[in-house]
Motif scaffolding. Structure first.
Motif, PDB file in Angstrom:
ATOM      1  N   ALA A 220       0.833  -1.207   0.000  1.00 33.78           N
ATOM      2  CA  ALA A 220       0.000   0.000   0.000  1.00 33.78           C
ATOM      3  C   ALA A 220       0.866   1.254   0.000  1.00 33.78           C
ATOM      4  N   ARG A 317      -6.671  -0.883   4.988  1.00 36.04           N
ATOM      5  CA  ARG A 317      -6.359  -1.339   3.631  1.00 36.04           C
ATOM      6  C   ARG A 317      -7.336  -0.809   2.597  1.00 36.04           C
ATOM      7  N   ARG A 318      -8.632  -0.814   2.907  1.00 35.25           N
ATOM      8  CA  ARG A 318      -9.620  -0.388   1.914  1.00 35.25           C
ATOM      9  C   ARG A 318      -9.463   1.090   1.552  1.00 35.25           C
ATOM     10  N   GLU A 321      -6.870   1.175  -1.114  1.00 35.05           N
ATOM     11  CA  GLU A 321      -7.462   0.638  -2.340  1.00 35.05           C
ATOM     12  C   GLU A 321      -8.400   1.666  -2.970  1.00 35.05           C
ATOM     13  N   GLU A 324      -6.358   4.406  -4.682  1.00 34.90           N
ATOM     14  CA  GLU A 324      -5.801   3.902  -5.942  1.00 34.90           C
ATOM     15  C   GLU A 324      -6.889   3.777  -7.005  1.00 34.90           C
ATOM     16  N   TYR A 325      -8.047   3.270  -6.604  1.00 29.90           N
ATOM     17  CA  TYR A 325      -9.163   3.080  -7.532  1.00 29.90           C
ATOM     18  C   TYR A 325      -9.590   4.412  -8.148  1.00 29.90           C
TER      19      TYR A 325
END
Length: 481
Positions: A220, A317-318, A321, A324-325
């Motif tokens: 990450a 973590r999400r 993500e 990045e998304y």
């Protein structure tokens, strides 16, 4: 005094140092109720850890004044910790006079002795320090009263006290040259000691990783660090922050440190099983379970977490993500918007756009005055609305959405001689297409959003009576009379 340079000290060890001092050049004490609340939330959240780092404290050590240690960096945190322990000592003294209270709290003699040992150094520090700033005095007083209330509550038990005194830690650094101390202070304060908002979010969400996901932290961080800082700053400030705020009908002018809580949500390993969390929890575990099945090694499929711009953030973590998304998604959409030339057909998200939608995008990327500050603000409105629409409905009805977003955003440009940041923000809140997208159940629901035609008298952007490309599009789309 034994050297503490490059040493990790517990809160108890830090506050036991008798040579602590606040130098005259320090800023006023600014921490308030929000900082106190965050500190106590951290204490409750991490109380089961063997150690928890609160940050660093940088000192300048005087060689000629009894080895006085001036706090160069970390004043806010150190003073707050001192107030907390002082409040604890006072509560201990009061409860010691009550047999009933003494029977239920402070049973551990080692904690009582620790607090008693800190009483003198804290009292001496407070007695010799004189805060010239009225703000400092007020904030110290307010925070002390709030801390007394917090430490007197029954949930602030011996485990919490032990965690605060012995397992909460700071890293200490000692500078011995006064010029070096001033240079450090200047570089950390006058030149921007505070991290950028997105860096503060990075630090927060790294701490929120679940223990079994520790191996994923490096990945990450690596992706985060590969992105230019300016790109991350723009992602949050220009798109994610504005969409989330405007969707709630709130102002979205500046994204700074005070706004980062908008991107702090729930830690699924710690939050209770509240009904509002369950849909997130189910989706979170289903996606992980699907991606970990052996069938994925055969079919090569992978499910991406179904993020939405206005949903509750899942910490850890999400969050990385999600960043990045949206970094990839926003970059792709904006690049597509800026690419077409007049008369060229455009496909966006696999959807072939209508000639009028193509013309809108080509005009926005080519009209003469598009680089003015006000025009960039209006373009940001258009981008936010279109990105939010795509985030919710994908490519369904995309051409019509492009036309709607264009008329909505650029009506502000044509009606105003000057468009400032406040102009943009106020316009969105008064004519909130972003919120209409949030509330829509189907793409067609946006057809009813009011977009009245404009008259020549309303045109303040073309003062010489001529019509630029924007007005030409409005006229062609039957929104200009």
């Amino acid at each position: 005094m034994e050297s503490i340079n490059n040493q990790v000290l517990s809160v108890s060890q830090l506050l036991a140092i008798k040579q602590l001092a606040i130098p005259d050049y320090q800023r006023p004490y600014r921490w308030g109720a929000k900082n106190i609340s965050d500190l106590f939330t951290d204490l409750a959240t991490h109380r089961d850890k063997s150690a928890y780092r609160l940050g660093s404290v940088v000192f300048h050590q005087h060689a000629d004044i009894g080895e006085t240690l001036d706090i160069v960096d970390g004043q806010q945190r150190t003073l707050t910790l001192m107030l907390t322990v002082k409040a604890l000592i006072e509560v201990l003294d009061e409860e010691s006079r009550s047999v009933k209270e003494r029977a239920t709290r402070f049973q551990r003699q080692d904690l009582r002795q620790q607090l008693a040992a800190l009483k003198v150094p804290i009292h001496d520090f407070m007695a010799r320090e004189h805060f010239s700033s009225r703000d400092s005095e007020l904030n110290l007083r307010r925070n002390y009263l709030e801390l007394r209330r917090l430490v007197a509550r029954p949930e602030f038990d011996e485990q919490q006290i032990d965690f605060l005194l012995n397992r909460c830690q700071v890293v200490c650094f000692v500078l011995r040259d006064i010029s070096e101390a001033f240079q450090f202070f200047d570089s950390q304060n006058a030149r921007g000691r505070d991290l950028a908002p997105h860096d503060l979010l990075k630090a927060f969400h790294l701490r929120e990783f679940a223990e079994h996901e520790a191996s994923l932290k490096a990945e990450a961080v690596a992706h985060w660090e590969r992105l230019p800082s300016d790109e991350l700053a723009n992602l949050f400030a220009l798109y994610l922050y504005r969409v989330r705020q405007w969707a709630e009908g709130k102002s979205a002018r500046y994204f700074g440190k005070g706004e980062v809580d908008l991107f702090k949500g729930v830690n699924l390993d710690r939050v209770g099983h509240f009904p509002y969390v369950e849909s997130l929890r189910i989706t979170h575990h289903f996606v992980d379970e699907y991606n970990s099945q052996y069938q994925r090694k055969i079919d090569g499929q992978r499910m991406v977490f179904p993020f939405h711009l206005d949903q509750m953030i899942i910490n850890g973590r999400r969050f990385f993500e999600m960043a990045e998304y949206y970094q990839k998604r926003v970059a792709a959409i904006v690049a597509k918007e800026s690419g077409p030339v007049q008369g060229q057909s455009v496909t966006l998200l696999g959807e072939a756009l209508t000639p009028m939608a193509c013309k809108v995008l080509s005009t926005l990327s080519s009209y003469e005055r598009r680089h003015r500050t006000g025009d960039r603000y209006v373009r940001a409105m258009f981008d936010c609305a279109l990105i939010f629409y795509i985030d919710k409905f994908g490519s369904q009805g995309l051409s019509l959405a492009i036309e709607k977003c264009f008329i909505w955003a650029y009506r502000c440009r044509i009606r105003q001689q000057v468009v400032q940041l406040a102009t943009m923000d106020n316009y969105v809140l008064e004519h909130n297409l972003i919120r209409a997208i949030r509330d829509a159940r189907l793409p067609g629901d946006l057809h009813g959003f009011p977009l009245p035609s404009m008259s020549r008298q309303e045109n303040k952007n073309n003062r010489n009576g001529s019509e630029d490309e924007l007005v030409g599009l409005f006229r062609e789309m039957k929104y200009y009379e």
